[in-house]
Design an enzyme around this catalytic site. Sequence first.
Site, PDB file in Angstrom:
ATOM      1  N   LYS A   1       0.815  -1.207   0.000  1.00 34.98           N
ATOM      2  CA  LYS A   1       0.000   0.000   0.000  1.00 34.98           C
ATOM      3  C   LYS A   1       0.854   1.265   0.000  1.00 34.98           C
ATOM      4  CE  LYS A   1      -3.592  -2.372   2.559  1.00 34.98           C
ATOM      5  NZ  LYS A   1      -3.936  -2.774   3.905  1.00 34.98           N
ATOM      6  N   ARG A   2       1.898   1.208   0.789  1.00 30.04           N
ATOM      7  CA  ARG A   2       2.738   2.393   0.895  1.00 30.04           C
ATOM      8  C   ARG A   2       4.089   2.112   0.265  1.00 30.04           C
ATOM      9  NH1 ARG A   2       3.817   2.821   6.472  1.00 30.04           N
ATOM     10  NH2 ARG A   2       3.422   0.609   6.580  1.00 30.04           N
TER      11      ARG A   2
END
Length: 466
Positions: A234-235
Amino acid sequence: MTIRVRFAPSPTGHLHLGGARTALFNWLYARHHSGQFLLRIEDTDRARSTEESTAGILEALQWLHMDWDEPPLIQSTRYQAHVQAAHELVEKGGAYRCYCDAQTLEQMREDQRRRGEKPRYDRRCLDRPRPAGDQPFAIRFLTPREGVVEIEDLVKGPVQVHNDELDDLIILRSDGTPTYNFSVVMDDGFMGITHVIRGDDHLNNTFRQYHIYRALGFETPRFGHLPLIKGLSKRLGSASVQAYRDKGYLWEAVLNYIARLGWAHGDDEIFSQEELIAKFDLKGVAKSPAAFDEDKMTWLNQHYLKTLPEETVAERLLPVLAQREYPGVAQDGRLLALVRALRERARTLIDMADSARFAYLPPEGYDPKATQKWIDKKTLENLAVITKNLEELEVFGPQEIESLIRQHAEEQGMNLGQVAQPIRICLTGSAVSPPLFDTMLIIGKEEVIQRLGDGIRKLAPAVEQH
RNA sequence: GGCGCGUUAGUCUAGCGGUUCAGGACGCCGGCCUCUCACGCCGGAAACACGGGUUCGAUUCCCGUACGCGCUACCA
């Protein structure tokens, strides 16, 4: 037999912590067994691969102190060999030409789904005579349909799948380029890879690749599939190795942290690089995915900040200080004193550099809350006296300063805090700093007196208010 | 949908059939230390997904269920 492992990143972005961990486990496995750690840049996705990514990945590995034993193999240079091998496989009957286009394939799958069958190539081109003209064709690998493939995975243990679950996968596209599963096998064979340690997402590919190794005449390597890391994709950007470097993490901490992410050696938490090499074992790798926890990595960073030799920490801190453009930053006694004073109070090099400001610059203002709490008419008077006494001090040393201040507090019937805090505020602008006497020594006599004078002058108006 | 893999506290994990009503670490809460902030020290709350078996005895072995992840492409 010498163990040869490889890390095979695609140069399509930064090396993130998940990739770094895969690289690390390979590297540790090689070093532990006195084997060789190799790199292969899988740049066959021409559109997304960049030189910058390759350079960045190598840089990240170097920063983490992982070294490799041969020049990285650039997969695109193997293009001809892959193509040729695919055609040879057709000659040998291990693969066949497929003239189906995307549309008929999709139609076929749709029909299969409608009939409740599993979508799979139906081999309609297997025995089809070669059409006249030069129609484009792909090459499909002829996967056995009988029996099972069983693999003794070094992490998962025995895993198996029935061959009829496998499809006749395409190894050469109709545009003539080889596909991933084929290139991997070709190059692992070419490089003499003995152990393939990679992410869990490749576990299912392993069954397909297994047959390709055999068809190509390679000995199948041993496999070890690492559980994925949760919460990283996600990051992805912020999780790149250099992003953490830039956030002030030490490579020792990052290495220690990712090693422990999915691997354990009893209750041990702290590992130097040497200890990791000595203790690493695929048997200690967890089967289930782990979640990345920045707090724990930060704790490790703090640990290394306060236990590494102070000269080492100073070296790492220096460039960060230089970035802030503090005047007079140098590898000197003051820097060492700063490290001693700050290393137990900082979580990252960035923290440390922020906290080091007082050593190079006078306060640019005074924290209103701290002023409110600690500064009044009486303390200003005390500060004036202390300033004068400090000026008269012959030797500006730790003992001398401390006894001067303590004596003053005693005479005034105040506790140390009541005297120390106002001084701290004048010197640093804040109620928080390293121990006061250390702070004063780092700032130096002249500058201390200067800042006290400035403080008394600038804070006086505020006191008049109440 | 099919196949594969997994499931111990908020998180990372130890455990490898029997003094473990489960140990360590991060984080969290409380206390001590103290010139501030930290560090350090002491203490605390907090977990074996669920259901069946096997066994004298299961966190540990087997089977289901649930949940999660992965693969299922002429992506890598």
